[in-house]
Design a protein around this motif. Structure first.
Motif: not given
Length: 466
Positions: A50-60, A285-289, A28-38
């Motif tokens: 940004s809209v499409e990106t937010g959708f792909v990140v959040a759809i999980a 999810y977004y700290s690296s960004v 749960f934690g790994y998947d929640s955060s791994v998207i941050n770097g990607a």
């Protein structure tokens, strides 16, 4: 002396199988955060906004809501450990799918599958742990789930950093034929396979075994986890009696009050929503960004994200050590006040950002202040709302509605999480300081809400609730 040794031996065995079940929390934690770097790599590779990106990140998260909703039913039908194996397999397959997407919508579909597996694991772990843990240790063993989540976040940040460094500091650079961000998402297959492997080695829950008529096997497992000096016949009779008399509560049991639901249910829902509305998952999810948007390079931004995860772990240990000593409500109030100040400070610091595009920078001392404020926010969240909300949700409802009320409150939390996650990229692009000021306002409102509506549950028996 022999009895003490036997007791310690059984406790060690229970700790092992509890930790194995909690690997679902790690996923749960790994998947929640791994998207941050990607995130940046996905945006650049697929040329999306940004809209499409937010959708792909959040759809999980929508997949997680469905997985959590059906996970309990699947566990009753297939068994706890078999359901864990299914969740592990789904997560492993989805990791390969996310690693090799041919379009942005394909990546989104695989993230839904991953979310579904995570949703299943998020209910299977706590349920299994509660059913195998001896009563005297249930609280501490139950905290393994939250600890596994924050460890998963930290490990994924570290893996992302290492992969980015190997790729020369840019997540769109190639590494062994694939871009770095693809390896980040594909690395999820390792914890998934570990989860499946451990799910094959731990015993089935005694409660499920008795439910499915395998009393002899249940006796063996109870002897494993509680010791043979326990009255095994009495324990089996107790579980059988509960199963015969237990009625699964439904949504109709939650009705009442002026707004359609019982007041205690609304309190649980609002608590769950505030846990997400303060914006904590934006950090993971977004700290690296976020750090790149104020002038820090990709590789260093991933290292900063990892340091935030370490602070998250420290805060979680603080909460676990204090929640039974000073109580639930004081911790929530301390957390709300600390988060409000930290978020307001971050909003102020980000307002000094200058430049455009990739040349955005934060001047001194605002850059350092923003970094300290963001990490202070993580610390105050972790030592309060991160752990305490789950403790409260497990104990604040009356026995007769606990399961149904917890399900509704958890669903509200997933939806609030989704709302914050999907909206952040567009909001940050519009006005980052105001976005953080909004999260600070929610933290302040959470302080007022806890002061007026939340009752202390420390030291009270579950039968007294309601």
């Amino acid at each position: 002396m022999a009895t003490q040794y036997t007791h310690q031996e059984h406790l060690g065995h229970v700790v092992f199988i509890t930790a194995a079940a909690a690997i679902g929390g790690f996923l749960f934690g790994y998947d929640s955060s791994v998207i941050n770097g990607a995130v940046v790599g996905i945006q650049n590779h697929f040329q999306v906004g940004s809209v499409e990106t937010g959708f792909v990140v959040a759809i999980a998260l929508l997949g997680s809501a469905v997985g959590a909703w059906v996970g309990g039913g699947l566990a009753d039908r297939w068994g706890r450990t078999r359901s864990m194996q299914v969740a592990a397999l789904l997560f492993a397959v989805s990791s390969i799918g996310q690693m090799l997407p041919f379009a942005i919508w394909d990546l989104g579909l695989w993230r839904i599958v991953a979310g579904f597996a995570i949703g299943m694991a998020s209910v299977l772990g706590p349920a299994y742990i509660a059913e195998v843990a001896p009563a005297a240790y249930r609280g501490r063993l139950g905290s393994f789930q939250q600890l596994a989540i924050v460890l998963g976040i930290a490990v994924s940040q570290l893996v992302n950093y290492v992969i980015a460094r190997l790729a020369g500091g840019n997540v769109n650079n190639h590494l062994l034929g694939l871009q770095a961000w693809q390896w980040m998402l594909g690395a999820c297959v390792v914890p998934a396979l570990l989860y499946g492997l451990f799910a094959l080695t731990i015993p089935e829950s005694p409660r499920y075994l008795i439910m499915s008529g395998r009393t002899r096997k249940a006796r063996e497992v109870l002897a494993e986890v509680e010791g043979e000096d326990v009255d095994l016949d009495g324990r089996i009779s107790e579980i059988q009696h509960v199963l015969r008399t237990e009625r699964v509560p439904g949504l109709k049991d939650l009705r009442g009050g002026a707004m359609g639901l019982l007041p205690i249910v609304w309190i649980g829902i609002v608590l769950s929503m505030f846990q997400q509305l303060v914006g904590i998952n934006v950090i993971f999810y977004y700290s690296s960004v976020l750090w790149q948007s104020v002038g820090i390079n990709q590789s260093d931004s991933l290292l900063i994200s990892f340091s935030s995860s370490i602070i998250n772990i420290i805060g979680t240990f603080i909460a676990i050590s204090l929640v039974d000593k000073i109580g639930r409500k004081p911790l929530l109030l301390i957390g709300s006040a600390g988060m409000a100040i930290a978020l307001a400070t971050a909003a102020w610091a980000f307002s000094f950002a200058g430049g455009e595009g990739e040349s955005v920078t934060l001047p001194d001392p605002q850059g350092a202040i923003a970094l300290v404020a963001a990490n202070a926010f993580v610390l105050f969240f972790a030592l309060s709302w991160g752990v305490v909300v789950w403790v409260l949700l497990g104990e604040m409802f009356p026995n007769r509605i606990r399961a149904a009320a917890l399900g509704v409150a958890a669903a509200a939390q997933w939806l609030a999480n989704w709302l914050i996650t999907v909206s952040f990229p567009a909001l940050a692009e519009w006005n980052l300081p105001l976005t953080y000021a909004m999260y600070a306002l929610f933290a302040l409102l959470s302080l007022l809400f806890v002061t007026k509506w939340v009752k202390e549950t420390k030291g009270r028996r579950l039968e007294e609730m309601g």
